[in-house]
Design a protein around this motif. Structure first.
Motif, PDB file in Angstrom:
ATOM      1  N   ALA A 217       0.835  -1.193   0.000  1.00 21.98           N
ATOM      2  CA  ALA A 217       0.000   0.000   0.000  1.00 21.98           C
ATOM      3  C   ALA A 217       0.873   1.247   0.000  1.00 21.98           C
ATOM      4  N   ASN A 218       0.441   2.244  -0.741  1.00 21.46           N
ATOM      5  CA  ASN A 218       1.185   3.493  -0.820  1.00 21.46           C
ATOM      6  C   ASN A 218       0.195   4.637  -1.030  1.00 21.46           C
ATOM      7  N   SER A 219       0.704   5.763  -1.466  1.00 24.72           N
ATOM      8  CA  SER A 219      -0.172   6.927  -1.616  1.00 24.72           C
ATOM      9  C   SER A 219      -1.140   6.777  -2.786  1.00 24.72           C
ATOM     10  N   TYR A 220      -0.972   5.731  -3.630  1.00 25.28           N
ATOM     11  CA  TYR A 220      -1.844   5.555  -4.787  1.00 25.28           C
ATOM     12  C   TYR A 220      -2.887   4.454  -4.581  1.00 25.28           C
ATOM     13  N   ILE A 221      -2.601   3.483  -3.702  1.00 27.50           N
ATOM     14  CA  ILE A 221      -3.554   2.406  -3.425  1.00 27.50           C
ATOM     15  C   ILE A 221      -3.575   2.155  -1.921  1.00 27.50           C
ATOM     16  N   SER A 222      -4.762   1.798  -1.388  1.00 26.74           N
ATOM     17  CA  SER A 222      -4.903   1.622   0.057  1.00 26.74           C
ATOM     18  C   SER A 222      -4.583   0.204   0.507  1.00 26.74           C
ATOM     19  N   TYR A 223      -4.372  -0.716  -0.426  1.00 28.81           N
ATOM     20  CA  TYR A 223      -4.225  -2.131  -0.095  1.00 28.81           C
ATOM     21  C   TYR A 223      -2.929  -2.692  -0.672  1.00 28.81           C
ATOM     22  N   SER A 224      -2.553  -3.847  -0.181  1.00 26.25           N
ATOM     23  CA  SER A 224      -1.387  -4.562  -0.702  1.00 26.25           C
ATOM     24  C   SER A 224      -1.857  -5.816  -1.435  1.00 26.25           C
ATOM     25  N   THR A 225      -1.122  -6.196  -2.466  1.00 30.99           N
ATOM     26  CA  THR A 225      -1.427  -7.434  -3.184  1.00 30.99           C
ATOM     27  C   THR A 225      -0.200  -8.325  -3.209  1.00 30.99           C
ATOM     28  N   LYS A 226      -0.433  -9.612  -3.131  1.00 29.74           N
ATOM     29  CA  LYS A 226       0.642 -10.597  -3.198  1.00 29.74           C
ATOM     30  C   LYS A 226       0.288 -11.607  -4.270  1.00 29.74           C
ATOM     31  N   THR A 227       1.202 -11.831  -5.195  1.00 31.60           N
ATOM     32  CA  THR A 227       0.964 -12.731  -6.327  1.00 31.60           C
ATOM     33  C   THR A 227       2.057 -13.786  -6.376  1.00 31.60           C
ATOM     34  N   LEU A 228       1.652 -15.038  -6.456  1.00 24.99           N
ATOM     35  CA  LEU A 228       2.578 -16.167  -6.592  1.00 24.99           C
ATOM     36  C   LEU A 228       2.164 -16.937  -7.828  1.00 24.99           C
ATOM     37  N   GLY A 229       3.098 -17.108  -8.801  1.00 27.53           N
ATOM     38  CA  GLY A 229       2.673 -17.701 -10.062  1.00 27.53           C
ATOM     39  C   GLY A 229       3.718 -18.531 -10.764  1.00 27.53           C
ATOM     40  N   PHE A 230       3.233 -19.295 -11.731  1.00 27.08           N
ATOM     41  CA  PHE A 230       4.061 -20.151 -12.579  1.00 27.08           C
ATOM     42  C   PHE A 230       3.512 -20.072 -13.988  1.00 27.08           C
ATOM     43  N   SER A 231       4.412 -19.953 -14.992  1.00 30.73           N
ATOM     44  CA  SER A 231       3.943 -19.792 -16.369  1.00 30.73           C
ATOM     45  C   SER A 231       4.904 -20.470 -17.347  1.00 30.73           C
ATOM     46  N   PRO A 232       4.519 -21.591 -17.964  1.00 31.42           N
ATOM     47  CA  PRO A 232       5.281 -22.146 -19.094  1.00 31.42           C
ATOM     48  C   PRO A 232       4.796 -21.530 -20.403  1.00 31.42           C
ATOM     49  N   ARG A 233       5.671 -21.438 -21.397  1.00 30.87           N
ATOM     50  CA  ARG A 233       5.294 -20.825 -22.669  1.00 30.87           C
ATOM     51  C   ARG A 233       6.081 -21.456 -23.813  1.00 30.87           C
ATOM     52  N   LEU A 234       5.509 -21.384 -25.002  1.00 27.16           N
ATOM     53  CA  LEU A 234       6.138 -21.868 -26.226  1.00 27.16           C
ATOM     54  C   LEU A 234       6.151 -20.732 -27.241  1.00 27.16           C
ATOM     55  N   GLY A 235       7.285 -20.532 -27.899  1.00 31.73           N
ATOM     56  CA  GLY A 235       7.401 -19.487 -28.906  1.00 31.73           C
ATOM     57  C   GLY A 235       7.742 -20.056 -30.268  1.00 31.73           C
ATOM     58  N   PHE A 236       7.049 -19.568 -31.309  1.00 30.81           N
ATOM     59  CA  PHE A 236       7.256 -20.040 -32.673  1.00 30.81           C
ATOM     60  C   PHE A 236       7.576 -18.850 -33.572  1.00 30.81           C
ATOM     61  N   ALA A 237       8.570 -18.992 -34.424  1.00 27.49           N
ATOM     62  CA  ALA A 237       8.882 -17.972 -35.424  1.00 27.49           C
ATOM     63  C   ALA A 237       8.140 -18.329 -36.704  1.00 27.49           C
ATOM     64  N   LEU A 242       7.632 -12.195 -37.681  1.00 25.82           N
ATOM     65  CA  LEU A 242       6.344 -12.554 -37.090  1.00 25.82           C
ATOM     66  C   LEU A 242       6.521 -13.750 -36.157  1.00 25.82           C
ATOM     67  N   THR A 243       6.152 -13.590 -34.888  1.00 22.62           N
ATOM     68  CA  THR A 243       6.297 -14.664 -33.911  1.00 22.62           C
ATOM     69  C   THR A 243       4.980 -14.899 -33.192  1.00 22.62           C
ATOM     70  N   LEU A 244       4.800 -16.130 -32.730  1.00 20.18           N
ATOM     71  CA  LEU A 244       3.620 -16.523 -31.978  1.00 20.18           C
ATOM     72  C   LEU A 244       4.075 -17.158 -30.677  1.00 20.18           C
ATOM     73  N   GLN A 245       3.508 -16.694 -29.565  1.00 21.65           N
ATOM     74  CA  GLN A 245       3.809 -17.289 -28.264  1.00 21.65           C
ATOM     75  C   GLN A 245       2.530 -17.855 -27.671  1.00 21.65           C
ATOM     76  N   LEU A 246       2.584 -19.113 -27.250  1.00 25.55           N
ATOM     77  CA  LEU A 246       1.492 -19.756 -26.528  1.00 25.55           C
ATOM     78  C   LEU A 246       1.920 -19.923 -25.080  1.00 25.55           C
ATOM     79  N   ARG A 247       1.009 -19.701 -24.136  1.00 24.72           N
ATOM     80  CA  ARG A 247       1.388 -19.763 -22.730  1.00 24.72           C
ATOM     81  C   ARG A 247       0.241 -20.279 -21.869  1.00 24.72           C
ATOM     82  N   TYR A 248       0.626 -20.765 -20.717  1.00 26.70           N
ATOM     83  CA  TYR A 248      -0.310 -21.125 -19.661  1.00 26.70           C
ATOM     84  C   TYR A 248       0.122 -20.401 -18.391  1.00 26.70           C
ATOM     85  N   SER A 249      -0.814 -19.811 -17.683  1.00 27.03           N
ATOM     86  CA  SER A 249      -0.495 -19.054 -16.468  1.00 27.03           C
ATOM     87  C   SER A 249      -1.324 -19.590 -15.314  1.00 27.03           C
TER      88      SER A 249
END
Length: 552
Positions: A217-237, A242-249
């Motif tokens: 929390a700071n002068s712009y938001i009154s609350y705190s957020t906590k994020t825990l994550g994992f993300s695998p991704r695949l990239g194709f040229a 021109l590239t394409l990325q597929l991902r799961y989050s």
């Protein structure tokens, strides 16, 4: 060969502005297509006929059969650390194939883009016969590992420090690995990343990210957020540009509040949460007014924040993709070209939330006169839920100077202006489900300073808007109460309270400003001063903004 069959591979067209780079890419793609059709030795030569009076040029692509040459060997010299196969896999041709200059040039460009070598040069030598040629790849290795201690300050995140270790050519196998820890006044966290650029020897990149972030929390938001994550991704040229990325989050989010905003001890769904004068002045014998001695007197968070707090942690499971078109001449300091990102994320593959989030971002750079570079930046986004899911406040887009400079972080869009604001804590930004933005900028060097100083100036104009908040506006009663704003509950059905009064006026925010961009010895720094021209009634302004950092 029917020459007209190659027209679709030309990037120049009648009536368009002459572009030497587009002409060069047309030649390259035509030669590659000729090789695919079996004309391995054919070469394409463009010929231009200028009309000085009409200011036009007519272009003819001349196809020549060319001498029959085959690649006898590919010799790699100078790779003291990088494995041989890491270099050879950047070639679309191998020993025994017909020699194709366009494919050799492409391989040289790819090797340079790896950023593993100080220099890359591919030369030819005569082979064992007149129709044989030897390719010699001359390389000079360079350090690809980084250990950095970074420090910086920004007006939104405060003082910030980061320690990271990364390796772009891990074990000489072309792998990327990075670990970093970040700690600051308002932002903290860590991340681990790994990329295998050639999965199972195919030109497919596999990336894995694990991260934990905390925004205090700071002068712009009154609350705190906590994020825990994992993300695998695949990239194709799909093409060179021109590239394409597929991902799961998969990530977990939870809200916490500072103790000063969490001291009322009243629960959602009870009469006490909708503050009455009697509740607010509890323990105040004088009953002198709202919030004088009651628990709301030191402030309280908005209703959607309280609902997010009471509901606990949310898991988001999403599939997504990003399509990127990139013709920039330099990714770090672009002066010409186009960068377009289109991304979508579909949440609801498990988890607790269900939405479709779409975002579009395009930047076009063009050189003008006397080293002046023009930039046009367009962006837009949309968020929609499905399956009866009620969007959370955290699902919404939050915008500020990232959309229109001159506004504070989370400074635009829907905002709580309800009853609780009387008691000194209201005004939380609620975000929105739609946004758009447009910006025009001119970047120019200071001609009276040497280029080595690295100073550039910028003037710009921004416009955009964030609107259409969709999130909690009330709560369901869990017992029988009868308070203002609530529908009385019965024993057979639960009642509801509206509870949230907010402003979500869809007005165009706009600003003009000047900036100073400095490639300093302490890292890239940018200072901006922007003046809002139009804004919403409850928007928050921040005219001056700066940020930067360094590694040593």
């Amino acid at each position: 060969l029917d020459g007209n069959s190659l027209r679709s591979f030309s990037r120049v067209s009648v009536g368009s502005l002459y572009n030497a780079e587009a002409l060069e890419k047309s030649v390259e793609e035509m030669q590659i297509e000729l090789s695919r059709r079996g004309y391995a030795f054919a070469t394409v030569r463009p010929r231009g006929d200028r009309n000085f009076d009409a200011h036009t040029v007519s272009i003819a692509f001349q196809i020549e059969e060319g001498p029959r040459l085959y690649i006898e060997r590919i010799n790699v010299v100078g790779n003291t650390r990088t494995r041989d196969y890491v270099i050879r896999r950047e070639f679309d041709i191998s020993e025994g194939d017909a020699y194709n200059r366009a494919l050799v040039d492409r391989a040289e460009r790819r090797l340079k883009n790896l950023d593993f070598f100080k220099s890359v040069k591919i030369t030819t030598e005569p082979g064992s016969s007149s129709d044989r040629v030897i390719l010699v790849v001359n390389l000079e290795e360079k350090s690809t590992g980084d250990f950095s201690v970074s420090g910086g300050y920004s007006t939104s995140d405060g003082a910030l420090g980061e320690v990271s270790i990364s390796e772009r050519n891990f074990l000489g196998r072309g792998l990327f690995a990075k670990a970093s820890v970040q700690y600051g006044q308002y932002a903290r966290g860590y991340s681990l990343s790994f990329v295998e650029p050639y999965l199972l020897d195919y030109r497919v990149a596999l990336g894995l990210d694990f991260y934990q972030r905390q925004q205090l929390a700071n002068s712009y938001i009154s609350y705190s957020t906590k994020t825990l994550g994992f993300s695998p991704r695949l990239g194709f040229a799909l093409r060179e540009d021109l590239t394409l990325q597929l991902r799961y989050s998969l990530y977990k989010q939870e809200i916490t509040l500072p103790s000063v905003l969490n001291n009322c001890n009243n629960n959602l769904g009870t009469a006490g949460y909708f503050p009455t004068p009697q509740f607010i002045n509890a323990g105040n014998p004088n009953n002198t007014g709202y919030g004088v001695l009651g628990c709301y007197g030191d402030g309280e968070a908005s209703l959607p924040v309280r609902i997010g707090l009471s509901n606990g942690a949310y898991w988001t499971s999403a599939l997504g993709y990003t399509l990127t078109y990139n013709t920039l001449d330099n990714t770090r300091n672009p002066t010409d070209g186009l960068l377009v990102d289109f991304r979508q994320d579909f949440a609801g593959v498990g988890g607790d939330v269900k939405f479709l989030k779409t975002a579009f971002d395009a930047k076009y750079y063009t050189p003008l006169v006397s080293d002046i570079v023009g930039l046009v930046h367009l962006q837009a986004g949309n968020l929609s839920s499905y399956g009866g899911y009620q969007l959370r406040m955290l699902d919404n887009f939050q915008m500020g100077p990232n959309l229109v400079r001159g506004f504070a972080p989370n400074g635009i869009g829907a905002r709580d202006i309800g009853t609780y604001a009387i008691y000194g804590y209201g005004g939380d930004a609620l975000g929105g489900t739609n946004y758009w933005g447009a910006s025009a900028e001119l970047q120019m060097p200071f001609w009276f300073l040497p280029k080595e100083v690295g100073l550039k100036g910028a003037v710009y104009a921004d416009a955009g808007s964030l609107f259409d908040y969709k999130g909690p506006t009330g709560w369901t009663l869990t017992n029988e109460v009868n308070t203002p704003g609530c529908i009385k509950a019965t024993q057979t059905s639960l009642g509801t309270c509206t509870g949230l009064n907010y402003d979500d006026t869809n007005v165009v925010r706009s600003s003009v400003g000047v900036g100073l961009i400095w490639a300093s010895p302490f890292g890239p720094l940018r200072f901006d001063y922007a003046i809002p021209l139009t804004k919403g009634k409850y928007d928050r302004v921040q005219e001056f903004r700066f940020g930067g950092g360094t590694s040593f």
